[in-house]
Design an enzyme around this catalytic site. Structure first.
Site, PDB file in Angstrom:
ATOM      1  N   ASN A  96      41.499  17.484  87.802  1.00 45.03           N
ATOM      2  CA  ASN A  96      40.421  17.749  86.854  1.00 45.03           C
ATOM      3  C   ASN A  96      39.578  16.503  86.681  1.00 45.03           C
ATOM      4  OD1 ASN A  96      40.533  20.366  85.905  1.00 45.03           O
ATOM      5  ND2 ASN A  96      42.121  19.896  84.383  1.00 45.03           N
ATOM      6  N   LYS A 178      32.236  21.421  86.844  1.00 48.23           N
ATOM      7  CA  LYS A 178      33.481  21.672  86.104  1.00 48.23           C
ATOM      8  C   LYS A 178      33.663  20.609  85.026  1.00 48.23           C
ATOM      9  CE  LYS A 178      38.015  23.465  86.330  1.00 48.23           C
ATOM     10  NZ  LYS A 178      39.231  22.756  86.659  1.00 48.23           N
TER      11      LYS A 178
HETATM   12  O1  KPL Z   1      39.517  24.231  82.687  1.00 45.85           O
HETATM   13  C1  KPL Z   1      39.820  24.436  81.527  1.00 45.85           C
HETATM   14  C2  KPL Z   1      40.947  23.641  80.973  1.00 45.85           C
HETATM   15  O2  KPL Z   1      41.616  24.092  80.073  1.00 45.85           O
HETATM   16  O3  KPL Z   1      41.166  22.523  81.478  1.00 45.85           O
HETATM   17  C3  KPL Z   1      39.033  25.414  80.696  1.00 45.85           C
HETATM   18  C4  KPL Z   1      37.822  25.889  81.479  1.00 45.85           C
HETATM   19  C5  KPL Z   1      38.573  24.771  79.419  1.00 45.85           C
HETATM   20  C6  KPL Z   1      39.815  26.674  80.425  1.00 45.85           C
HETATM   21  O4  KPL Z   1      40.827  26.510  79.505  1.00 45.85           O
END
Ligand code: KPL
Length: 297
Positions: A96, A178
């Site tokens: 992420n 994202k």
């Molecule tokens: O990607 C997400 C996360 O929790 O890291 C979202 C889009 C906010 C969905 O919960």
């Protein structure tokens, strides 16, 4: 053999979805765990399947490495296996946020390093249960020049999972898209300790979201990303918050379980980027500090 580094919810979802006997989890350096990794996977149809994935052994030569660790653990985890990896084996980073991917590409500039941006939803309500909570899509693209020739083959190989995978020539752009969503949802859910959908009506969100989106729009423009209006960024953030209204975000979940969050790679990344570009980012800074106070680092 596809090696998977990181046996969290996402790693276990991919391991279970890829063809049987084609995946193995990478053990921590210096350990040789006894049995396989056994768990149950609850699919999108609600049915539970038992899964058993072996550990990678010294005699296995992975021809693909999927890195599913938390952003903050990625570089150290890769350092533990990189020496044993053939120089032509593509590494695909699923982290992420931003920052950890660039650190890997800078550390191994001649290696085929790719990144994936995924919207697949998975969680782990108990240590031996994984739930595929939402069908998503995954885009795969190259971070290093050496990764570029591998995009098509990696996409096809990952397609064996039955999940929806697409090749992406501008993976950095995808990761930015994202990042916008994660920066606009995750810290608010952690600070307010609420599901995604509840942030939209909260005073704290309404007070800061426009300034946050202005900061992000400036940073994107200064980083060579296509110009976005702050109001459009807010609309996208709120649309995802509504579409995932009942979800516990990954950051809130980390916080509730006392794990380090990925804030340093989300709003913390934006805040550091602002410092290096001379763009003020007081809202990103404030959100970073508040989340850091809530969870260990
Ligand atoms: O990607 C997400 C996360 O929790 O890291 C979202 C889009 C906010 C969905 O919960």
């Amino acid at each position: 053999m596809i090696a998977i580094l990181g046996a969290g919810a996402l790693g276990r979802l991919w391991a279970a979805s890829l063809p049987a006997r084609d995946t193995a989890f990478v053990p921590r350096p210096g350990t040789s765990p006894a049995g396989p990794v056994a768990y149950s996977l609850k699919g999108l149809d609600g049915a539970e399947h038992p899964v058993s994935i072996p550990w990678l052994t010294a005699s296995d030569t992975p021809d693909l490495l999927l890195v599913m660790t938390k952003a903050g653990d990625t570089l150290a985890a890769l350092q533990g296996i990189a020496g044993a990896l053939p120089p032509t084996t593509p590494i695909v980073l699923f982290q992420n946020g931003l920052g950890s991917q660039q650190a890997v590409a800078e550390r191994w500039p001649d290696h085929p390093v790719l990144a994936a941006s995924t919207t697949e939803g998975a969680n782990r309500p108990s240590p031996d249960q994984v739930v595929h909570a939402g069908a998503g899509e995954t885009w795969v693209g190259a971070l290093t020049d050496a990764g570029r020739p591998h995009i098509a083959a990696v996409t096809e190989r990952l397609g064996g999972s039955g999940l929806r995978i697409h090749p992406e020539n501008d993976i950095l752009g995808r990761l930015w898209q994202k990042l916008v969503i994660n920066a606009g949802i995750n810290p608010f859910t952690a600070i307010l300790d609420c599901p995604n959908g509840d942030i939209v009506a909260a005073d704290f969100f309404r007070t800061h979201i426009d300034d946050l989106c202005r900061e992000i729009a400036q940073l994107m423009a200064a980083s060579g990303q296509p110009a976005s209006k702050p109001a459009d960024l807010r609309a996208r953030i709120e649309a995802v918050a509504h579409a995932t209204a009942g979800n516990t975000s990954s950051m809130r979940s980390d916080m509730l379980q006392g794990r380090p969050t990925e804030i340093d790679y989300i709003n913390g990344y934006l805040s550091r980027l602002g410092q290096s570009l001379g763009i003020a980012t007081p809202v990103n800074q404030m959100l970073t500090e508040q989340v850091q106070q809530l969870s260990p680092n």
